[in-house]
Design a protein around this motif. Structure first.
Motif, PDB file in Angstrom:
ATOM      1  N   CYS A  32       1.765   2.171   6.355  1.00  0.00           N
ATOM      2  CA  CYS A  32       0.330   1.884   6.441  1.00  0.00           C
ATOM      3  C   CYS A  32      -0.463   3.194   6.470  1.00  0.00           C
ATOM      4  O   CYS A  32      -0.320   3.994   7.401  1.00  0.00           O
ATOM      5  CB  CYS A  32       0.034   1.070   7.698  1.00  0.00           C
ATOM      6  SG  CYS A  32      -1.713   0.693   7.929  1.00  0.00           S
ATOM      7  N   SER A  61      -6.294   1.882   4.594  1.00  0.00           N
ATOM      8  CA  SER A  61      -6.960   2.269   3.346  1.00  0.00           C
ATOM      9  C   SER A  61      -5.921   2.675   2.305  1.00  0.00           C
ATOM     10  O   SER A  61      -4.835   3.142   2.647  1.00  0.00           O
ATOM     11  CB  SER A  61      -7.925   3.434   3.608  1.00  0.00           C
ATOM     12  OG  SER A  61      -8.419   3.975   2.399  1.00  0.00           O
ATOM     13  N   ASP A  62      -6.280   2.522   1.026  1.00  0.00           N
ATOM     14  CA  ASP A  62      -5.418   2.998  -0.055  1.00  0.00           C
ATOM     15  C   ASP A  62      -6.099   4.117  -0.845  1.00  0.00           C
ATOM     16  O   ASP A  62      -5.726   4.421  -1.971  1.00  0.00           O
ATOM     17  CB  ASP A  62      -5.013   1.861  -0.991  1.00  0.00           C
ATOM     18  CG  ASP A  62      -6.226   1.152  -1.585  1.00  0.00           C
ATOM     19  OD1 ASP A  62      -7.369   1.567  -1.289  1.00  0.00           O
ATOM     20  OD2 ASP A  62      -6.034   0.187  -2.351  1.00  0.00           O
ATOM     21  N   MET A  80       0.839  -1.187   0.000  1.00  0.00           N
ATOM     22  CA  MET A  80       0.000   0.000   0.000  1.00  0.00           C
ATOM     23  C   MET A  80       0.881   1.246   0.000  1.00  0.00           C
ATOM     24  O   MET A  80       1.744   1.401   0.842  1.00  0.00           O
ATOM     25  CB  MET A  80      -0.896   0.004   1.251  1.00  0.00           C
ATOM     26  CG  MET A  80      -1.837   1.201   1.331  1.00  0.00           C
ATOM     27  SD  MET A  80      -2.781   1.182   2.881  1.00  0.00           S
ATOM     28  CE  MET A  80      -3.650  -0.358   2.735  1.00  0.00           C
ATOM     29  N   GLN A  81       0.683   2.125  -0.956  1.00  0.00           N
ATOM     30  CA  GLN A  81       1.477   3.333  -1.046  1.00  0.00           C
ATOM     31  C   GLN A  81       0.724   4.484  -0.385  1.00  0.00           C
ATOM     32  O   GLN A  81      -0.432   4.748  -0.703  1.00  0.00           O
ATOM     33  CB  GLN A  81       1.769   3.663  -2.504  1.00  0.00           C
ATOM     34  CG  GLN A  81       2.627   2.629  -3.211  1.00  0.00           C
ATOM     35  CD  GLN A  81       4.002   2.542  -2.571  1.00  0.00           C
ATOM     36  OE1 GLN A  81       4.624   3.552  -2.236  1.00  0.00           O
ATOM     37  NE2 GLN A  81       4.496   1.325  -2.409  1.00  0.00           N
ATOM     38  N   VAL A 133      -0.339  -5.157   5.555  1.00  0.00           N
ATOM     39  CA  VAL A 133       0.214  -4.098   4.713  1.00  0.00           C
ATOM     40  C   VAL A 133       1.736  -4.203   4.667  1.00  0.00           C
ATOM     41  O   VAL A 133       2.387  -4.361   5.699  1.00  0.00           O
ATOM     42  CB  VAL A 133      -0.201  -2.703   5.239  1.00  0.00           C
ATOM     43  CG1 VAL A 133       0.471  -1.607   4.412  1.00  0.00           C
ATOM     44  CG2 VAL A 133      -1.709  -2.556   5.190  1.00  0.00           C
TER      45      VAL A 133
END
Length: 293
Positions: free
Chosen positions: A189, A166-167, A1-2, A185
């Motif tokens: 995060c 969340s992304d 996740m970025q 993740v």
């Protein structure tokens, strides 16, 4: 996740000073409480000075009485909020460590408990001074959202009560080991800024609705309507945000990763949702019974 948004470099303290070897600080959260109370007082005074808003053009109390009532409300918020947190969220822990119930500076306040505290304090005050309860409740209810808005913004500044991983483009990377504890993740995060969701729903939108009802739709002429809308609106807002808010740690386990306080057949509700359901039901009932006077 970025991560899309890094948490801004914000301190939970406005400033701190050292006196006699002790550190004293003014925190954003404390300022939010103070500002919320001041705004509520001013909104209340404005409403009381407009007799045409009230049934028979008779406000439920005098502006001077409101100042006295605020003291009762502050006590109700503090005592109710603390006892609500103790009883609703960590009863076993505080039963084993009762002295820590008094340590409010360590954190741990529950809105639903604070609401009950305000209800009890206001009811006692109304009975002692022979004030009509429903008009008084409406007066108080329409002043609450600004404090909720400021309180949730302060939660965001404190980097606490963040949401689930969340992304989404507006997700934040909150600091701290707990916020970065996301087993599913890889890397940083990012999480829902659920504090800001609550600020928008409970504070901004609900506050605007109540002011519109009071000043444009003459809702004070129907005792109980503003209170009913407030309770329904807050309960519904909190219920929705709980789907995005990180569950309370004491309810999370390997078999219950969503932190559900009640579950059956793979579905369930968080403690915040369980406590919000009675608010929604009572608010709808109260609003449906409100009649013009």
């Amino acid at each position: 996740m970025q991560a899309v948004l890094n948490f801004p470099d914000l301190s939970p303290e406005l400033f701190s000073i050292s006196l006699f070897g002790m550190e004293f600080a003014l925190r954003w959260y404390a300022l939010a409480y103070i500002a919320g109370i001041v705004i509520a007082w001013r909104l209340g005074v404005i409403a009381l000075k407009r007799p045409a808003l009230w049934p028979e053009k008779a406000p439920p109390m005098q502006p001077a009485q409101l100042e006295d009532l605020i003291t009762w409300i502050i006590l109700g918020v503090i005592l109710g909020g603390r006892l609500g947190f103790v009883l609703f969220y960590q009863p076993a822990y505080y039963l084993s460590n009762p002295i820590e119930i008094l340590m409010v500076w360590q954190g741990g306040m529950a809105f639903h408990g604070g609401l009950l505290g305000v209800v009890v304090a206001s009811y006692i005050y109304a009975r002692r001074h022979q004030i009509s309860i429903l008009p008084l409740a409406d007066l108080i209810a329409h002043t609450v959202p600004p404090g909720l808005l400021l309180g949730r913004v302060a939660n965001f500044i404190n980097a606490e009560l963040w949401g689930r991983p969340s992304d989404l483009p507006w997700a934040f990377v909150f600091p701290g080991a707990a916020a970065q504890n996301c087993p599913e993740v890889i890397g940083l995060c990012a999480r829902h800024p659920s504090q800001l969701y609550e600020a928008a729903l409970e504070g901004l939108l609900l506050g605007a609705l109540l002011l519109w009802l009071a000043y444009r739709r003459h809702a004070f002429l129907r005792p109980g309507l503003v209170t009913g809308v407030f309770m329904t609106g807050y309960g519904a807002s909190r219920f929705i945000v709980e789907f995005f808010r990180q569950p309370d740690a004491q309810f999370v386990s390997a078999g219950n990763p969503l932190g559900l306080a009640w579950q059956m057949g793979g579905y369930g509700l968080t403690m915040g949702q369980l406590l919000s359901l009675p608010m929604i039901a009572f608010g709808l009932w109260l609003a449906s019974r409100a009649k013009a006077k």
